[in-house]
Design a protein around this motif. Structure first.
Motif, mmCIF file in Angstrom:
data_model
loop_
_atom_site.group_PDB
_atom_site.id
_atom_site.type_symbol
_atom_site.label_atom_id
_atom_site.label_comp_id
_atom_site.label_asym_id
_atom_site.label_seq_id
_atom_site.Cartn_x
_atom_site.Cartn_y
_atom_site.Cartn_z
ATOM 1 N N ALA A 26 0.832 -1.197 0.000
ATOM 2 C CA ALA A 26 0.000 0.000 0.000
ATOM 3 C C ALA A 26 0.869 1.251 0.000
ATOM 4 O O ALA A 26 2.019 1.218 0.464
ATOM 5 C CB ALA A 26 -0.920 -0.001 1.226
ATOM 6 N N ASN A 188 3.503 0.557 -5.761
ATOM 7 C CA ASN A 188 2.287 0.507 -4.959
ATOM 8 C C ASN A 188 1.308 -0.475 -5.564
ATOM 9 O O ASN A 188 1.082 -0.473 -6.772
ATOM 10 C CB ASN A 188 1.633 1.892 -4.881
ATOM 11 C CG ASN A 188 2.482 2.894 -4.136
ATOM 12 O OD1 ASN A 188 3.212 2.550 -3.214
ATOM 13 N ND2 ASN A 188 2.409 4.149 -4.543
ATOM 14 N N ILE A 190 -1.896 -0.578 -5.531
ATOM 15 C CA ILE A 190 -3.087 -0.032 -6.172
ATOM 16 C C ILE A 190 -2.776 0.569 -7.536
ATOM 17 O O ILE A 190 -3.676 0.880 -8.301
ATOM 18 C CB ILE A 190 -3.778 1.026 -5.284
ATOM 19 C CG1 ILE A 190 -2.823 2.172 -4.972
ATOM 20 C CG2 ILE A 190 -4.314 0.392 -4.024
ATOM 21 C CD1 ILE A 190 -3.481 3.291 -4.186
ATOM 22 N N LEU A 246 -12.462 -1.910 -2.308
ATOM 23 C CA LEU A 246 -11.141 -1.456 -1.870
ATOM 24 C C LEU A 246 -10.335 -2.669 -1.389
ATOM 25 O O LEU A 246 -10.004 -3.535 -2.157
ATOM 26 C CB LEU A 246 -11.272 -0.377 -0.792
ATOM 27 C CG LEU A 246 -12.002 0.907 -1.219
ATOM 28 C CD1 LEU A 246 -11.977 1.939 -0.108
ATOM 29 C CD2 LEU A 246 -11.394 1.485 -2.484
ATOM 30 N N ASP A 249 -4.938 -3.283 0.090
ATOM 31 C CA ASP A 249 -3.987 -2.517 -0.714
ATOM 32 C C ASP A 249 -4.247 -1.019 -0.655
ATOM 33 O O ASP A 249 -3.402 -0.228 -1.086
ATOM 34 C CB ASP A 249 -4.027 -2.968 -2.179
ATOM 35 C CG ASP A 249 -3.549 -4.389 -2.357
ATOM 36 O OD1 ASP A 249 -2.849 -4.897 -1.456
ATOM 37 O OD2 ASP A 249 -3.874 -5.007 -3.388
ATOM 38 N N PHE A 250 -5.419 -0.622 -0.109
ATOM 39 C CA PHE A 250 -5.794 0.790 -0.061
ATOM 40 C C PHE A 250 -5.620 1.391 1.334
ATOM 41 O O PHE A 250 -5.995 2.539 1.568
ATOM 42 C CB PHE A 250 -7.244 0.960 -0.515
ATOM 43 C CG PHE A 250 -7.450 0.697 -1.980
ATOM 44 C CD1 PHE A 250 -7.561 1.756 -2.883
ATOM 45 C CD2 PHE A 250 -7.526 -0.593 -2.477
ATOM 46 C CE1 PHE A 250 -7.752 1.526 -4.231
ATOM 47 C CE2 PHE A 250 -7.719 -0.844 -3.823
ATOM 48 C CZ PHE A 250 -7.821 0.222 -4.712
ATOM 49 N N TYR A 280 -10.142 7.467 -3.732
ATOM 50 C CA TYR A 280 -10.498 6.043 -3.709
ATOM 51 C C TYR A 280 -11.962 5.832 -4.087
ATOM 52 O O TYR A 280 -12.318 4.866 -4.768
ATOM 53 C CB TYR A 280 -10.292 5.465 -2.305
ATOM 54 C CG TYR A 280 -8.864 5.236 -1.880
ATOM 55 C CD1 TYR A 280 -7.796 5.338 -2.772
ATOM 56 C CD2 TYR A 280 -8.575 4.900 -0.551
ATOM 57 C CE1 TYR A 280 -6.504 5.125 -2.359
ATOM 58 C CE2 TYR A 280 -7.274 4.669 -0.132
ATOM 59 C CZ TYR A 280 -6.241 4.790 -1.029
ATOM 60 O OH TYR A 280 -4.955 4.568 -0.607
#
Length: 305
Positions: A26, A188, A190, A246, A249-250, A280
């Motif tokens: 993340a 990252n 995401i 989500l 990972d968020f 997000y």
């Protein structure tokens, strides 16, 4: 961070199957920071032993490996084959290896030394990697002078990045990556793109996931964040993880709180955390309820308050 130290040390072994490692996780989990700290510490701050580059969408083969560049020679502009940042780094390592070994016949002997060199690629997934790496995928796996490969501009003389011709070209007969070069990437989760990392490229790297929960408490406490606020941050991250669409990972990493001074939690929320939560939730249902719940968790002992 122990998990990063262990992964890099595993790659920096003579008999390591893979000398390339990518740290994923993340945003804000301290991947880049910890990699930089490890490299600086284990090279005694010797800048000759490491290089750092951050990839972006415009990065290509000519930047990383080699390409044709215009220079002024004999009062006219000509195109020459010029090293990219990675090839220049490998050239430097070959030279240092030979100096350390007394100019060995084979660079493979240099791989036996415990002097390692580190090439760090931050945000590695933000470039078109096939376009950047080209034929280097073979070199990532097969190291040393006996695994030379022909380059596309091999018929042209080599020039360094200052525009000077290289007469003693160690890669004249083909390019190779010295066995004591460790390649480290960070990214990252995401931002991950399936198209960016094909399976042929993936298998040439070790993949190490840095989970926010594993580094959260120790990192936050070291920043001076009180344990009760640490608990609230974890509650907020639990809400984020459980949110449909989500997931883990968020989560909000500890780096978002590095400027905490005991009185500015509200500022951190308004200027750092709330904006990313809104991002997000862009295009998703119920953004206000979700963000309100996260705020309640951060500013109350009861996440449901």
């Amino acid at each position: 961070m122990e998990i990063i130290t262990k992964a890099i040390e595993n790659a920096a072994q003579k008999d390591a199957i893979k000398k390339c490692v990518i740290f994923t996780g993340a945003p804000g989990t301290g991947k880049t920071y910890c990699v930089e700290e490890y490299v600086k510490k284990h090279t005694d701050q010797d800048k000759n032993r490491w290089e750092f580059v951050q990839f972006h969408s415009s990065y290509d083969y000519t930047d990383f490996v080699e390409g044709l560049r215009p220079i002024k020679e004999r009062k006219e502009m000509v195109f020459v084959r010029m090293d990219g940042i990675f090839k220049a780094f490998c050239r430097k390592v070959v030279k240092l290896n030979k100096a350390e070994q007394g100019t060995p016949k084979s660079d493979e002997k240099a791989s036996d030394k415990k002097t390692y060199y580190y090439f760090v690629i931050d945000e590695i997934n933000r470039a078109d990697l096939g376009r950047v790496f080209g034929e280097l995928m073979y070199c990532f796996e097969k190291r040393g002078e006996e695994h030379k490969i022909a380059m596309q501009y091999a018929n042209l003389p080599a020039y360094n990045k200052t525009g000077k011709r290289i007469y003693d070209d160690c890669f004249r007969d083909g390019f190779y990556i010295p066995g004591n070069v460790v390649i480290i990437g960070t990214m990252n989760d995401i931002d991950r793109s399936v198209e960016t990392f094909d399976f042929a490229l993936r298998r040439r790297f070790d993949w190490v996931e840095i989970e926010a929960d594993e580094v959260m408490e120790s990192s936050l406490v070291s920043m001076g964040v009180p344990t009760d606020i640490v608990g609230r941050i974890k509650e907020m991250n639990k809400i984020i993880e459980d949110k449909s669409g989500l997931g883990k990972d968020f989560k909000i990493g500890p780096a978002y709180f590095q400027k905490y001074d005991g009185s500015n939690l509200k500022d951190i929320w308004e200027h750092n955390i709330e904006p990313i939560l809104k991002e997000y939730m862009r295009g998703r249902q119920g953004p206000k309820d979700f963000i309100d719940k996260c705020e309640a968790a951060l500013f109350s002992k009861d996440a449901n308050a």
